[in-house]
Write an enzyme that holds these catalytic residues in place. Structure first.
Site, PDB file in Angstrom:
ATOM      1  N   ARG A 118       0.813  -1.235   0.000  1.00  0.00           N
ATOM      2  CA  ARG A 118       0.000   0.000   0.000  1.00  0.00           C
ATOM      3  C   ARG A 118       0.844   1.282   0.000  1.00  0.00           C
ATOM      4  O   ARG A 118       0.350   2.343   0.352  1.00  0.00           O
ATOM      5  CB  ARG A 118      -0.982   0.019   1.175  1.00  0.00           C
ATOM      6  N   LYS A 140       3.087  11.497 -11.053  1.00  0.00           N
ATOM      7  CA  LYS A 140       2.186  10.666 -11.867  1.00  0.00           C
ATOM      8  C   LYS A 140       2.935   9.389 -12.193  1.00  0.00           C
ATOM      9  O   LYS A 140       4.043   9.432 -12.747  1.00  0.00           O
ATOM     10  CB  LYS A 140       1.795  11.372 -13.154  1.00  0.00           C
ATOM     11  N   GLU A 182       8.636  18.187 -24.800  1.00  0.00           N
ATOM     12  CA  GLU A 182       8.039  18.525 -23.505  1.00  0.00           C
ATOM     13  C   GLU A 182       8.587  19.864 -23.002  1.00  0.00           C
ATOM     14  O   GLU A 182       7.891  20.612 -22.312  1.00  0.00           O
ATOM     15  CB  GLU A 182       8.289  17.417 -22.476  1.00  0.00           C
ATOM     16  N   LYS A 224       7.106  23.147 -14.117  1.00  0.00           N
ATOM     17  CA  LYS A 224       6.251  22.012 -13.768  1.00  0.00           C
ATOM     18  C   LYS A 224       5.972  21.999 -12.268  1.00  0.00           C
ATOM     19  O   LYS A 224       4.830  21.766 -11.844  1.00  0.00           O
ATOM     20  CB  LYS A 224       6.881  20.678 -14.202  1.00  0.00           C
ATOM     21  N   GLU A 234      -4.644  17.045 -10.130  1.00  0.00           N
ATOM     22  CA  GLU A 234      -5.346  17.430 -11.360  1.00  0.00           C
ATOM     23  C   GLU A 234      -6.855  17.556 -11.117  1.00  0.00           C
ATOM     24  O   GLU A 234      -7.659  17.023 -11.880  1.00  0.00           O
ATOM     25  CB  GLU A 234      -5.052  16.392 -12.461  1.00  0.00           C
ATOM     26  N   ARG A 239      -3.388  21.503 -13.527  1.00  0.00           N
ATOM     27  CA  ARG A 239      -2.380  20.503 -13.905  1.00  0.00           C
ATOM     28  C   ARG A 239      -2.667  19.903 -15.279  1.00  0.00           C
ATOM     29  O   ARG A 239      -1.745  19.497 -15.988  1.00  0.00           O
ATOM     30  CB  ARG A 239      -2.288  19.396 -12.848  1.00  0.00           C
ATOM     31  N   ASN A 243      -0.857  18.665 -20.082  1.00  0.00           N
ATOM     32  CA  ASN A 243      -1.220  17.683 -21.099  1.00  0.00           C
ATOM     33  C   ASN A 243      -1.390  18.282 -22.480  1.00  0.00           C
ATOM     34  O   ASN A 243      -1.968  17.638 -23.373  1.00  0.00           O
ATOM     35  CB  ASN A 243      -2.507  16.978 -20.691  1.00  0.00           C
ATOM     36  N   HIS A 246      -1.213  16.122 -25.558  1.00  0.00           N
ATOM     37  CA  HIS A 246      -1.131  14.716 -25.145  1.00  0.00           C
ATOM     38  C   HIS A 246      -2.331  13.877 -25.567  1.00  0.00           C
ATOM     39  O   HIS A 246      -2.194  12.671 -25.763  1.00  0.00           O
ATOM     40  CB  HIS A 246      -0.925  14.622 -23.626  1.00  0.00           C
ATOM     41  N   HIS A 250      -1.296  10.719 -27.287  1.00  0.00           N
ATOM     42  CA  HIS A 250      -1.571   9.382 -26.759  1.00  0.00           C
ATOM     43  C   HIS A 250      -2.331   8.545 -27.794  1.00  0.00           C
ATOM     44  O   HIS A 250      -2.110   7.329 -27.913  1.00  0.00           O
ATOM     45  CB  HIS A 250      -2.383   9.466 -25.459  1.00  0.00           C
ATOM     46  N   HIS A 263       7.276   8.882 -27.324  1.00  0.00           N
ATOM     47  CA  HIS A 263       6.270   9.705 -26.641  1.00  0.00           C
ATOM     48  C   HIS A 263       6.424  11.192 -27.016  1.00  0.00           C
ATOM     49  O   HIS A 263       5.459  11.858 -27.384  1.00  0.00           O
ATOM     50  CB  HIS A 263       6.392   9.517 -25.126  1.00  0.00           C
TER      51      HIS A 263
HETATM   52  P1  NAD Z   1      12.131   5.836 -22.267  1.00  0.00           P
HETATM   53  O1  NAD Z   1      12.046   5.661 -20.820  1.00  0.00           O
HETATM   54  O2  NAD Z   1      11.633   4.743 -23.130  1.00  0.00           O
HETATM   55  O3  NAD Z   1      13.644   6.145 -22.635  1.00  0.00           O
HETATM   56  C1  NAD Z   1      13.993   6.317 -23.982  1.00  0.00           C
HETATM   57  C2  NAD Z   1      15.140   5.380 -24.401  1.00  0.00           C
HETATM   58  O4  NAD Z   1      16.382   5.905 -23.922  1.00  0.00           O
HETATM   59  C3  NAD Z   1      15.037   3.981 -23.857  1.00  0.00           C
HETATM   60  O5  NAD Z   1      15.501   3.072 -24.817  1.00  0.00           O
HETATM   61  C4  NAD Z   1      15.989   4.013 -22.667  1.00  0.00           C
HETATM   62  O6  NAD Z   1      16.464   2.749 -22.291  1.00  0.00           O
HETATM   63  C5  NAD Z   1      17.081   4.884 -23.205  1.00  0.00           C
HETATM   64  N1  NAD Z   1      17.890   5.598 -22.230  1.00  0.00           N
HETATM   65  C6  NAD Z   1      17.499   6.106 -21.054  1.00  0.00           C
HETATM   66  N2  NAD Z   1      18.480   6.846 -20.532  1.00  0.00           N
HETATM   67  C7  NAD Z   1      19.514   6.777 -21.388  1.00  0.00           C
HETATM   68  C8  NAD Z   1      20.812   7.349 -21.407  1.00  0.00           C
HETATM   69  N3  NAD Z   1      21.223   8.191 -20.459  1.00  0.00           N
HETATM   70  N4  NAD Z   1      21.632   7.055 -22.425  1.00  0.00           N
HETATM   71  C9  NAD Z   1      21.214   6.235 -23.434  1.00  0.00           C
HETATM   72  N5  NAD Z   1      19.978   5.696 -23.491  1.00  0.00           N
HETATM   73  C10 NAD Z   1      19.157   5.975 -22.474  1.00  0.00           C
HETATM   74  O7  NAD Z   1      11.372   7.153 -22.743  1.00  0.00           O
HETATM   75  P2  NAD Z   1      11.278   8.629 -22.127  1.00  0.00           P
HETATM   76  O8  NAD Z   1      11.142   9.515 -23.294  1.00  0.00           O
HETATM   77  O9  NAD Z   1      12.343   8.880 -21.159  1.00  0.00           O
HETATM   78  O10 NAD Z   1       9.899   8.586 -21.332  1.00  0.00           O
HETATM   79  C11 NAD Z   1       8.682   8.370 -21.991  1.00  0.00           C
HETATM   80  C12 NAD Z   1       7.675   7.848 -21.003  1.00  0.00           C
HETATM   81  O11 NAD Z   1       7.450   8.815 -20.004  1.00  0.00           O
HETATM   82  C13 NAD Z   1       6.326   7.544 -21.612  1.00  0.00           C
HETATM   83  O12 NAD Z   1       5.868   6.303 -21.163  1.00  0.00           O
HETATM   84  C14 NAD Z   1       5.441   8.653 -21.104  1.00  0.00           C
HETATM   85  O13 NAD Z   1       4.109   8.268 -20.984  1.00  0.00           O
HETATM   86  C15 NAD Z   1       6.056   8.932 -19.776  1.00  0.00           C
HETATM   87  N6  NAD Z   1       5.771  10.276 -19.244  1.00  0.00           N
HETATM   88  C16 NAD Z   1       5.296  10.377 -17.986  1.00  0.00           C
HETATM   89  C17 NAD Z   1       5.073  11.608 -17.434  1.00  0.00           C
HETATM   90  C18 NAD Z   1       4.626  11.723 -16.001  1.00  0.00           C
HETATM   91  O14 NAD Z   1       4.241  12.804 -15.580  1.00  0.00           O
HETATM   92  N7  NAD Z   1       4.670  10.660 -15.234  1.00  0.00           N
HETATM   93  C19 NAD Z   1       5.324  12.763 -18.180  1.00  0.00           C
HETATM   94  C20 NAD Z   1       5.814  12.631 -19.465  1.00  0.00           C
HETATM   95  C21 NAD Z   1       6.052  11.379 -19.992  1.00  0.00           C
HETATM   96  N1  GLY Z   2       2.920  14.990 -17.626  1.00  0.00           N
HETATM   97  C1  GLY Z   2       1.699  15.562 -17.160  1.00  0.00           C
HETATM   98  C2  GLY Z   2       1.637  15.744 -15.699  1.00  0.00           C
HETATM   99  O1  GLY Z   2       2.571  15.459 -14.995  1.00  0.00           O
HETATM  100  O2  GLY Z   2       0.627  16.165 -15.202  1.00  0.00           O
END
Ligand code: NAD
Ligand code: GLY
Length: 365
Positions: A118, A140, A182, A224, A234, A239, A243, A246, A250, A263
């Site tokens: 939990r 998130k 972003e 942010k 949100e 917040r 998006n 997005h 998405h 993404h």
């Molecule tokens: P990712 O985590 O897939 O990383 C991209 C690629 O880079 C992967 O192949 C990873 O292994 C590689 N990588 C990571 N660090 C590296 C480094 N230093 N050197 C070489 N390679 C490296 O993608 P991302 O763009 O980091 O994140 C996208 C994800 O984040 C999506 O799932 C999206 O929905 C999510 N997201 C979440 C929020 C949130 O608020 N929680 C906000 C924006 C995006």
């Molecule tokens: N990436 C959108 C949020 O964090 O609200």
């Protein structure tokens, strides 16, 4: 080192931004309450940075969960692999999870931490530009479902965020550009001065100028953090502005089965579509739409819907969105550069027109 704060009362936490931070035990020690530390990473990031991070946590009893790499693995199955390790190693409620990787690893580690017994604590160590400017901050967490992106999740704030900008040295150019989508988003939401700065410094960012990158990361995190502090869960709509682009993005990711479009790339297309719909509504000028499109394209981001997803498919996929209310998709649109709003004040016909015009013309394809 630059230290920012996400101001959430008792759940406030620091964001440390700087070089050579991964190996620094002093940064993380105050945030780890007991001996058990599970580092969650993937097969790409582990060979690059796991030894360094393990060294920083040397005084603790650490284990590692190594997940396969990719958005397609952002699933409940991967979360279950983390749970299996935690249970096998008899982790208790005082344990800490450490996310080492991009947004995929960060979102999943945070979700596992939110659910295990939990809720246990976790630390974000983002290693992509996108995760450093966005996903590691704000709590998130979650996974994808074949029917919808990020549809299963929880709000769960980390104890701290450690952004070592040196990790960007190993990131490929495409991933760097995806992160810039972003970054550009923040300028458009409510920071027009930052948008102009980005226009002026796009070349420096692409050339990985360390000062330009550090500035862009810190400003994005600041923007942010301010929004998250106002509307953590949100509920007020503030917040939701994060998006921008997005809902369209998405839909593109889901419609591509989470392969083909990163993404950040899908978000860039979504930002452009949001700008075009805003222009159809008379809220943005053609010149403003051109400025947005030019900046996205300058940093090598796509701006058109991929041909394999029809406008009708886009419309259907956009219905699976957390901002749907009373059957209507609320969208983040623009009334100027740096002036965004959450609205359902658009007609189905204008949205359809925007989507049908959202494909590259034959010359550009
Ligand atoms: P990712 O985590 O897939 O990383 C991209 C690629 O880079 C992967 O192949 C990873 O292994 C590689 N990588 C990571 N660090 C590296 C480094 N230093 N050197 C070489 N390679 C490296 O993608 P991302 O763009 O980091 O994140 C996208 C994800 O984040 C999506 O799932 C999206 O929905 C999510 N997201 C979440 C929020 C949130 O608020 N929680 C906000 C924006 C995006
Ligand atoms: N990436 C959108 C949020 O964090 O609200």
């Amino acid at each position: 080192m630059n230290t920012l704060t996400v101001d959430l009362g008792a759940r406030s936490y620091p964001i440390y931004i700087g070089q050579n931070l991964l190996t620094d035990p002093q940064l993380i020690t105050p945030h780890v309450v007991a001996q058990q530390v599970m580092i969650v990473t993937n097969e790409t990031v582990a060979p690059l940075y796991l030894d360094k991070v393990r060294a920083a946590y040397a005084q603790f009893n650490t284990h590692v969960v190594l997940l396969p790499d990719g958005e397609v693995y952002k699933t409940l199955e991967s979360i279950n692999r983390i749970f299996e390790q935690l249970l096998t190693q008899r982790y208790n409620r005082q344990a800490t999870l450490v996310a080492l990787g991009g947004g995929v690893i960060g979102d999943m580690t945070g979700f596992a931490a939110a659910c295990y017994q939990r809720g246990i604590q976790f630390i974000q160590t983002p290693t992509t530009l996108l995760s450093q400017v966005d996903s590691s901050v704000g709590g998130k967490t979650g996974v994808n479902h074949p029917l919808g992106k990020n549809m299963i999740g929880a709000f769960h704030q980390p104890r701290c965020v450690v952004i070592d900008t040196d990790t960007l040295a190993t990131l490929d150019d495409r991933q760097l550009s995806a992160g810039l989508a972003e970054v550009i988003k923040y300028g458009l939401i409510n920071d027009p001065e930052f948008f102009s700065w980005l226009e002026a410094h796009a070349d420096a960012l692409l050339a990985r100028d360390s000062n330009a990158l550090a500035y862009a990361i810190a400003r994005s995190c600041q923007d942010k953090a301010a929004i998250v502090a106002q509307d953590e869960h949100e509920t007020s709509g503030t917040r939701a502005l994060l998006n921008l682009g997005h809902t369209f993005g998405h839909a593109i990711e889901t419609g591509s089965n989470y392969v083909g479009y990163l993404h950040g790339e899908a978000v860039a297309i979504g930002i452009h579509l949001a700008a075009q719909l805003s222009q159809h509504l008379g809220w943005l000028t053609l010149q403003e739409v051109e400025r947005i499109k030019n900046l996205l394209q300058k940093v090598h981001l796509p701006v058109h819907i991929p041909a394999h997803i029809s406008a009708e498919q886009m419309l259907a996929l956009m219905q699976v969105d957390k901002k749907v209310q009373h059957g209507k998709v609320r969208l983040i649109l623009l009334q100027g550069i740096g002036k965004s709003l959450l609205t359902e004040d658009y007609s189905a016909a204008l949205l359809h027109k925007t989507l049908t015009e959202g494909y590259a013309d034959l010359m550009e394809r």
